[in-house]
Scaffold this active site. Sequence first.
Site, PDB file in Angstrom:
ATOM      1  N   ARG B 124       0.816  -1.231   0.000  1.00 29.53           N
ATOM      2  CA  ARG B 124       0.000   0.000   0.000  1.00 29.53           C
ATOM      3  C   ARG B 124       0.845   1.274   0.000  1.00 29.53           C
ATOM      4  NH1 ARG B 124      -2.892  -2.974   3.995  1.00 29.53           N
ATOM      5  NH2 ARG B 124      -4.597  -4.145   3.049  1.00 29.53           N
ATOM      6  N   LYS B 146       1.431  10.721 -12.201  1.00 26.90           N
ATOM      7  CA  LYS B 146       0.644   9.682 -12.867  1.00 26.90           C
ATOM      8  C   LYS B 146       1.491   8.425 -13.009  1.00 26.90           C
ATOM      9  CE  LYS B 146      -2.648  12.081 -15.854  1.00 26.90           C
ATOM     10  NZ  LYS B 146      -3.077  12.152 -17.268  1.00 26.90           N
ATOM     11  N   GLU B 188       6.564  16.182 -26.724  1.00 27.30           N
ATOM     12  CA  GLU B 188       5.921  16.684 -25.499  1.00 27.30           C
ATOM     13  C   GLU B 188       6.402  18.097 -25.163  1.00 27.30           C
ATOM     14  OE1 GLU B 188       3.533  15.197 -23.573  1.00 27.30           O
ATOM     15  OE2 GLU B 188       3.527  13.138 -24.311  1.00 27.30           O
ATOM     16  N   LYS B 230       4.182  22.313 -16.772  1.00 27.00           N
ATOM     17  CA  LYS B 230       3.377  21.181 -16.320  1.00 27.00           C
ATOM     18  C   LYS B 230       3.082  21.286 -14.830  1.00 27.00           C
ATOM     19  CE  LYS B 230       2.710  16.243 -16.516  1.00 27.00           C
ATOM     20  NZ  LYS B 230       3.163  14.921 -16.964  1.00 27.00           N
ATOM     21  N   GLU B 240      -6.674  15.657 -11.913  1.00 26.35           N
ATOM     22  CA  GLU B 240      -7.211  15.685 -13.260  1.00 26.35           C
ATOM     23  C   GLU B 240      -8.728  15.812 -13.280  1.00 26.35           C
ATOM     24  OE1 GLU B 240      -5.919  12.442 -15.719  1.00 26.35           O
ATOM     25  OE2 GLU B 240      -5.760  13.788 -17.421  1.00 26.35           O
ATOM     26  N   ARG B 244      -6.131  20.216 -15.829  1.00 31.29           N
ATOM     27  CA  ARG B 244      -5.028  19.343 -16.168  1.00 31.29           C
ATOM     28  C   ARG B 244      -5.231  18.600 -17.487  1.00 31.29           C
ATOM     29  NH1 ARG B 244      -2.019  15.304 -12.005  1.00 31.29           N
ATOM     30  NH2 ARG B 244      -0.844  14.103 -13.509  1.00 31.29           N
ATOM     31  N   ASN B 248      -3.224  16.777 -22.086  1.00 29.97           N
ATOM     32  CA  ASN B 248      -3.463  15.655 -22.992  1.00 29.97           C
ATOM     33  C   ASN B 248      -3.661  16.108 -24.433  1.00 29.97           C
ATOM     34  OD1 ASN B 248      -3.234  13.412 -21.272  1.00 29.97           O
ATOM     35  ND2 ASN B 248      -5.215  13.902 -20.371  1.00 29.97           N
ATOM     36  N   HIS B 251      -3.216  13.708 -27.234  1.00 23.76           N
ATOM     37  CA  HIS B 251      -3.184  12.363 -26.657  1.00 23.76           C
ATOM     38  C   HIS B 251      -4.403  11.513 -26.997  1.00 23.76           C
ATOM     39  CE1 HIS B 251       0.246  13.903 -24.534  1.00 23.76           C
ATOM     40  NE2 HIS B 251       0.409  12.785 -23.847  1.00 23.76           N
ATOM     41  N   HIS B 255      -3.297   8.189 -28.324  1.00 18.92           N
ATOM     42  CA  HIS B 255      -3.577   6.898 -27.675  1.00 18.92           C
ATOM     43  C   HIS B 255      -4.264   5.939 -28.640  1.00 18.92           C
ATOM     44  CE1 HIS B 255      -3.424   8.518 -23.256  1.00 18.92           C
ATOM     45  NE2 HIS B 255      -2.234   8.347 -23.789  1.00 18.92           N
ATOM     46  N   HIS B 268       5.372   6.662 -28.062  1.00 21.66           N
ATOM     47  CA  HIS B 268       4.325   7.525 -27.512  1.00 21.66           C
ATOM     48  C   HIS B 268       4.437   8.949 -28.061  1.00 21.66           C
ATOM     49  CE1 HIS B 268       1.482   9.182 -24.634  1.00 21.66           C
ATOM     50  NE2 HIS B 268       2.399  10.043 -24.205  1.00 21.66           N
TER      51      HIS B 268
END
Lengths: 364, 364
Positions: B124, B146, B188, B230, B240, B244, B248, B251, B255, B268
């Site tokens: 955890r 993330k 990016e 960022k 998010e 935020r 993306n 993206h 994606h 990517h």
Amino acid sequence: MPAPDTVRIHLPDARSYDIRIGAGLLDDANSWQGLPKAATAVIVTNETVAPLYAERLCGQLRGVYGRVDLVVLPDGEQHKDWNSLNQVFDHLLGQALDRKTVLFALGGGVIGDMTGFAAAIYMRGVPFVQVPTTLLAQVDSSVGGKTAINHPLGKNMVGAFYQPERVIADLDTLDTLPERELRAGLAEIIKYGPIADAAFLDWIEVHLDALLARDKAALAHAVRRSCEIKADVVSQDEREQGLRAILNFGHTIGHAIEAGLGYGAWLHGEAVACGMVLAADLSRRVGLMPESFVERLRRLVERAGLPTQPPRLGADRYLQLMRVDKKAESGAIRFVLVEALGRAGLHSVPDAVIAETLVAYGAA
Amino acid sequence: MPAPDTVRIHLPDARSYDIRIGAGLLDDANSWQGLPKAATAVIVTNETVAPLYAERLCGQLRGVYGRVDLVVLPDGEQHKDWNSLNQVFDHLLGQALDRKTVLFALGGGVIGDMTGFAAAIYMRGVPFVQVPTTLLAQVDSSVGGKTAINHPLGKNMVGAFYQPERVIADLDTLDTLPERELRAGLAEIIKYGPIADAAFLDWIEVHLDALLARDKAALAHAVRRSCEIKADVVSQDEREQGLRAILNFGHTIGHAIEAGLGYGAWLHGEAVACGMVLAADLSRRVGLMPESFVERLRRLVERAGLPTQPPRLGADRYLQLMRVDKKAESGAIRFVLVEALGRAGLHSVPDAVIAETLVAYGAA
């Protein structure tokens, strides 16, 4: 229908939530009002619980959500693993369900832990609601935000701290609980006496027969008081840095029993019950408690129909299994020991003393 | 050795951390001082990066931690899955490493995302440090917390928000970066101009050749400014919920390209670069930006050696892939569109308009 008992769990960052405790809550529309808005509700349950309660919960949730799905997992601690978790993800992603999804954990602690963990990590977090249908889950999984799956090398080794939006503990669902599981749930209730509330220990001794007879008033008090005590401890230590460790009374040996026999052989509560008796004996051996306390706890566990004698795995195996426990810090094995009736703390115990207890109880 | 540039990431609950940016940081003992105390450091890296930098990092960490372990995973986005994550857990549990363990992510974005996620859910949560060795990871994975793995049905679908203790971005590690990955990283960096800083877009256009030549001063500025932007966005929206999402940009289509071709076919950054050009075109079609902006961005992407033409997967397949994207809310596909140079926002775009862009760029 009487208003349910409610225990409010206070947490920072708007994560506070209510545990509602009472009979008839599953069929009470009020139970399902005011939850996070979502397009889809997904009930995660298991093969045993689904035929009993899934249709009724579906019916209630259809009054609130545009779509209600059901994911039925295999039953049992031995399925508390990545494969089961992935069945949930396969469904969610296969149905293209996005973040506007709320998960409902309908079942015992295994379903609660897995559904909570799935909610914690699906798309980095979606909301979930606990609907515990076992006594153990009602008193234990309802509070604390611990979610996890098992790993072949250890129990609950992979997981997250993640809080539900609400807990609905319908005491009527305990009517279908097998006797053995009812008794296992009592183990966690008994636990709160020695570590936090001597008066509650007295109360349990007086009301044990009513609890075993599933008397609703007795169950309501036992569940509420257990949740209150746990909430009090957790609120002071959400991420288990210190105080919260006392909730693991009986768990260090308990986890070793479960892992040593293979998950599912003993119920979690059975292993904890036996672990508490041995931890009480350790408390005596290091000079914290008298023999009379060990005997009192042992008798209560026995009256509850729970095991007081650990499986004979050998001292070395026990020590090895306990060393991988999360409470072990860099080699030394630490136990939650009772320091006085209603007070407990973490203590390092020498291997030799642990071995004495293991031998005395026939574990070695 | 010059003092590194430092970008401080401000977060609540004592989770703030520094990104240190500069040449020679890997071999600078200062980089590894003042991290959380732990008994064991575990470096997680991949087969490609291990021979280049693992021994040097091991050497540094041996000066700080009593024990330093190394876990080497297979290289590539196609291995960003549960199996790889489980290799980390198998090592940690096999060695009985407890919570007094700190993980070091040595590698690119895939290693960073997986190691961060492993740290988030092992027992955890244990601390971790990012040591990004690709340009993409230095500008993108360093900020935002993330972490994730992929699922066969979608990229980054299972993960957590979890912050590192520190990020050490040694620009010298970019010397060994394959040309193609350097260019992918620039995607990016380019992204931050249109969505947040028109002046930075101008700067990139002027310094693109220096960046491609791996000029350390140019790289230091580009990495620092990207991290600053960022960080500014993320600090306003850690989980998010809104703002935020502008990060993306490119993206949603990116994606879809990655998932449609199978992870690993395109890098990517390549997919995002192409996705930005198409998102710019969508911005024009819905009337937010002029044609000149689309052409300006397309040219910059082209100069950076990045693809401007998407694979021909068919419009239906693209729409299907984009609908499962996390930004999709209950069916409607939403895109980050540029609203003015240096400003972006989330917009629902009708399927018909998306199809026009896909057809125009030869994707349908």
